[in-house]
Motif scaffolding. Structure first.
Motif, PDB file in Angstrom:
ATOM      1  N   SER A 158       3.550   1.645 -12.156  1.00 20.90           N
ATOM      2  CA  SER A 158       2.479   0.865 -11.499  1.00 20.90           C
ATOM      3  C   SER A 158       2.600   0.982  -9.980  1.00 20.90           C
ATOM      4  N   LEU A 159       3.846   1.087  -9.473  1.00 17.61           N
ATOM      5  CA  LEU A 159       4.049   1.288  -8.030  1.00 17.61           C
ATOM      6  C   LEU A 159       3.631   2.703  -7.630  1.00 17.61           C
ATOM      7  N   ALA A 160       3.968   3.691  -8.467  1.00 11.37           N
ATOM      8  CA  ALA A 160       3.623   5.097  -8.174  1.00 11.37           C
ATOM      9  C   ALA A 160       2.108   5.289  -8.145  1.00 11.37           C
ATOM     10  N   LEU A 161       1.402   4.614  -9.058  1.00  7.27           N
ATOM     11  CA  LEU A 161      -0.057   4.768  -9.137  1.00  7.27           C
ATOM     12  C   LEU A 161      -0.782   4.155  -7.940  1.00  7.27           C
ATOM     13  N   ARG A 162      -0.096   3.277  -7.211  1.00  8.39           N
ATOM     14  CA  ARG A 162      -0.702   2.670  -6.009  1.00  8.39           C
ATOM     15  C   ARG A 162      -0.630   3.585  -4.796  1.00  8.39           C
ATOM     16  N   LEU A 163       0.203   4.614  -4.865  1.00  2.85           N
ATOM     17  CA  LEU A 163       0.407   5.481  -3.702  1.00  2.85           C
ATOM     18  C   LEU A 163      -0.789   6.412  -3.484  1.00  2.85           C
ATOM     19  N   PRO A 164      -1.391   6.395  -2.283  1.00  3.58           N
ATOM     20  CA  PRO A 164      -2.475   7.351  -2.003  1.00  3.58           C
ATOM     21  C   PRO A 164      -1.889   8.664  -1.460  1.00  3.58           C
ATOM     22  N   PHE A 165      -2.359   9.792  -2.008  1.00  4.34           N
ATOM     23  CA  PHE A 165      -1.913  11.107  -1.523  1.00  4.34           C
ATOM     24  C   PHE A 165      -3.124  11.846  -0.968  1.00  4.34           C
ATOM     25  N   PRO A 180      10.908  11.150  -3.549  1.00  3.54           N
ATOM     26  CA  PRO A 180      10.150  12.267  -2.956  1.00  3.54           C
ATOM     27  C   PRO A 180       8.649  11.972  -2.850  1.00  3.54           C
ATOM     28  N   LEU A 181       8.097  11.219  -3.823  1.00  2.00           N
ATOM     29  CA  LEU A 181       6.666  10.879  -3.786  1.00  2.00           C
ATOM     30  C   LEU A 181       6.353   9.930  -2.629  1.00  2.00           C
ATOM     31  N   LEU A 182       7.271   9.008  -2.349  1.00  2.00           N
ATOM     32  CA  LEU A 182       7.065   8.065  -1.238  1.00  2.00           C
ATOM     33  C   LEU A 182       6.896   8.800   0.089  1.00  2.00           C
ATOM     34  N   LYS A 183       7.621   9.918   0.240  1.00  2.00           N
ATOM     35  CA  LYS A 183       7.558  10.691   1.493  1.00  2.00           C
ATOM     36  C   LYS A 183       6.178  11.313   1.708  1.00  2.00           C
ATOM     37  N   LEU A 184       5.450  11.566   0.595  1.00  2.00           N
ATOM     38  CA  LEU A 184       4.134  12.229   0.684  1.00  2.00           C
ATOM     39  C   LEU A 184       2.981  11.238   0.805  1.00  2.00           C
ATOM     40  N   ALA A 185       3.228   9.988   0.484  1.00  2.00           N
ATOM     41  CA  ALA A 185       2.139   9.004   0.480  1.00  2.00           C
ATOM     42  C   ALA A 185       1.613   8.751   1.885  1.00  2.00           C
ATOM     43  N   CYS A 186       0.274   8.678   2.021  1.00  2.00           N
ATOM     44  CA  CYS A 186      -0.295   8.429   3.352  1.00  2.00           C
ATOM     45  C   CYS A 186      -0.563   6.930   3.526  1.00  2.00           C
ATOM     46  N   VAL A 191       7.311  -1.672   1.750  1.00  2.00           N
ATOM     47  CA  VAL A 191       7.343  -2.738   0.733  1.00  2.00           C
ATOM     48  C   VAL A 191       7.521  -2.134  -0.657  1.00  2.00           C
ATOM     49  N   ILE A 192       6.769  -1.049  -0.930  1.00  2.00           N
ATOM     50  CA  ILE A 192       6.883  -0.391  -2.242  1.00  2.00           C
ATOM     51  C   ILE A 192       8.299   0.113  -2.463  1.00  2.00           C
ATOM     52  N   ASN A 193       8.889   0.687  -1.409  1.00  2.72           N
ATOM     53  CA  ASN A 193      10.262   1.178  -1.534  1.00  2.72           C
ATOM     54  C   ASN A 193      11.235   0.031  -1.836  1.00  2.72           C
ATOM     55  N   LEU A 194      11.027  -1.111  -1.179  1.00  3.76           N
ATOM     56  CA  LEU A 194      11.881  -2.280  -1.446  1.00  3.76           C
ATOM     57  C   LEU A 194      11.782  -2.691  -2.908  1.00  3.76           C
ATOM     58  N   LEU A 195      10.562  -2.677  -3.445  1.00  2.00           N
ATOM     59  CA  LEU A 195      10.343  -3.057  -4.849  1.00  2.00           C
ATOM     60  C   LEU A 195      11.021  -2.054  -5.790  1.00  2.00           C
ATOM     61  N   ILE A 196      10.929  -0.755  -5.438  1.00  2.00           N
ATOM     62  CA  ILE A 196      11.563   0.292  -6.254  1.00  2.00           C
ATOM     63  C   ILE A 196      13.077   0.121  -6.259  1.00  2.00           C
ATOM     64  N   VAL A 197      13.630  -0.095  -5.058  1.00  2.00           N
ATOM     65  CA  VAL A 197      15.089  -0.271  -4.930  1.00  2.00           C
ATOM     66  C   VAL A 197      15.533  -1.524  -5.688  1.00  2.00           C
ATOM     67  N   PRO A 254      14.693   4.338   2.175  1.00  2.00           N
ATOM     68  CA  PRO A 254      13.911   5.531   1.843  1.00  2.00           C
ATOM     69  C   PRO A 254      14.273   6.760   2.668  1.00  2.00           C
ATOM     70  N   THR A 255      15.480   7.266   2.448  1.00  2.00           N
ATOM     71  CA  THR A 255      15.877   8.517   3.109  1.00  2.00           C
ATOM     72  C   THR A 255      16.260   9.498   2.023  1.00  2.00           C
ATOM     73  N   THR A 256      15.958  10.763   2.234  1.00  2.00           N
ATOM     74  CA  THR A 256      16.359  11.775   1.249  1.00  2.00           C
ATOM     75  C   THR A 256      17.363  12.711   1.902  1.00  2.00           C
ATOM     76  N   PHE A 257      18.398  13.054   1.165  1.00  4.19           N
ATOM     77  CA  PHE A 257      19.431  13.955   1.652  1.00  4.19           C
ATOM     78  C   PHE A 257      19.345  15.278   0.901  1.00  4.19           C
ATOM     79  N   PRO A 258      19.799  16.388   1.527  1.00  7.99           N
ATOM     80  CA  PRO A 258      19.762  17.680   0.831  1.00  7.99           C
ATOM     81  C   PRO A 258      20.544  17.662  -0.488  1.00  7.99           C
ATOM     82  N   VAL A 259      21.576  16.819  -0.554  1.00  2.00           N
ATOM     83  CA  VAL A 259      22.420  16.775  -1.755  1.00  2.00           C
ATOM     84  C   VAL A 259      21.738  16.026  -2.917  1.00  2.00           C
ATOM     85  N   ASP A 260      20.660  15.307  -2.627  1.00  2.00           N
ATOM     86  CA  ASP A 260      19.989  14.500  -3.662  1.00  2.00           C
ATOM     87  C   ASP A 260      19.628  15.303  -4.906  1.00  2.00           C
TER      88      ASP A 260
END
Length: 298
Positions: A158-165, A180-186, A191-197, A254-260
């Motif tokens: 439900s959080l993913a479906l709210r993201l506009p791309f 990775p999807l959060l990084k692409l959302a415009c 807040v969404i990231n806090l809910l996901i975490v 919401p940070t992504t590392f190369p090792v992820d």
């Protein structure tokens, strides 16, 4: 229906190097087939064996089933994409993958927690074990695991479906996942990231139920502690190798590392392969039941 103008995503994969991609194809195809074989073998052995009727094996059956499904949500696409030029995934497929990965991943977590409870009762309340872990209780616990997994993955999707791309559509990963999807959302995704975490973190933190088991052993004799720990060693190993990477990926800003990507590959493909090995190599009953099954079929 989806937000924004993006109808498909391009998966970056584990690497863009054509030489390495062939190696990835070979390695992960072998790992995936071994995962399916190992977990299928456990499922069939427990289902057909007369001796593996205790609650522990009933839960192990569901753990192996969840493992095989969890691996299937990501591995086949990674394997196919390693050899294909165009690594695209449609918006709907992407959202389905988010739901399935979180559903079966969460199922695995809940079954591990149930197994922890089972071991706790076996160690701390041995005389009342058969009364507490009755067939009805075991069924109810597994149903709770299914319902809990559905609630967790429904919250994530439900959080993913709210993201506009509406702009870039290249996912720097080998499967669709929330970070990775959060990084692409415009939009501002704080807040969404806090809910996901919070959602994922709450699930991961329940894994510390194993600390309760360790704590409860303090009153046992040295011999009792040794016996209990030998019973639980397999569970502890599985919990550490599964929850360690999960906590690393899902309970941070919401940070992504190369090792992820490598960490994700370990817990989505590596752990489901290791689980059957850990549970069978350390368990004489399962090994004997497998031998019986093999001999009867041969």
């Amino acid at each position: 229906m989806h937000n924004g103008s993006v109808t498909e995503f391009i998966l970056f994969g584990l690497t863009q190097d054509p030489g390495k991609q062939k190696t990835i194809f070979g390695i992960f195809l072998i790992l995936y087939l071994m995962t399916l074989l190992g977990n299928f073998l456990i499922v069939v052995t427990i289902k057909t064996s007369q001796t593996l009727g205790s609650p522990m094996y009933y839960f192990l059956f569901y753990l192996s089933f969840a493992d095989a499904c969890f691996s299937t949500t990501t591995a086949p696409r990674l394997i196919v994409d390693a050899l294909s030029q165009k690594k695209t995934i449609s918006y709907n497929e992407c959202m389905t993958q988010v739901f399935a990965a979180h559903f079966f991943g969460c199922m695995e977590i809940f079954v591990l927690i149930i197994m922890a409870f089972d071991r706790y009762v076996a160690i701390c309340k041995p005389l009342r074990y058969t009364t507490i872990m009755s067939q009805r209780v075991c069924h109810a616990l597994v149903i709770l695991a299914w319902v809990g997994s559905c609630m967790h993955s429904s919250a994530q999707i439900s959080l993913a479906l709210r993201l506009p791309f509406c702009g870039p559509n290249v996912i720097d990963h080998y499967f669709c996942d929330m970070q990775p999807l959060l990084k692409l959302a415009c939009m501002d995704t704080y807040v969404i990231n806090l809910l996901i975490v919070f959602n994922s973190g709450a699930i991961c933190m329940v894994s510390f139920s194993y600390i309760v088991i360790l704590y409860s052993l303090r009153n046992h004799s040295a011999e009792g502690r040794r016996k209990a720990l030998s019973t639980c060693t397999s569970h502890f190993i599985v919990v550490v190798i599964f929850f360690g990477p999960c906590i690393f990926i899902y309970t941070r800003p919401p940070t992504t590392f190369p090792v992820d990507k490598m960490v994700a590959a370990f817990y989505t493909i590596g752990t489901p392969l290791l689980n059957p090995l850990i549970y069978t190599l350390r368990n004489a009953e399962v090994k004997n039941a497998m031998k019986k099954l093999w001999c009867s079929k041969v």
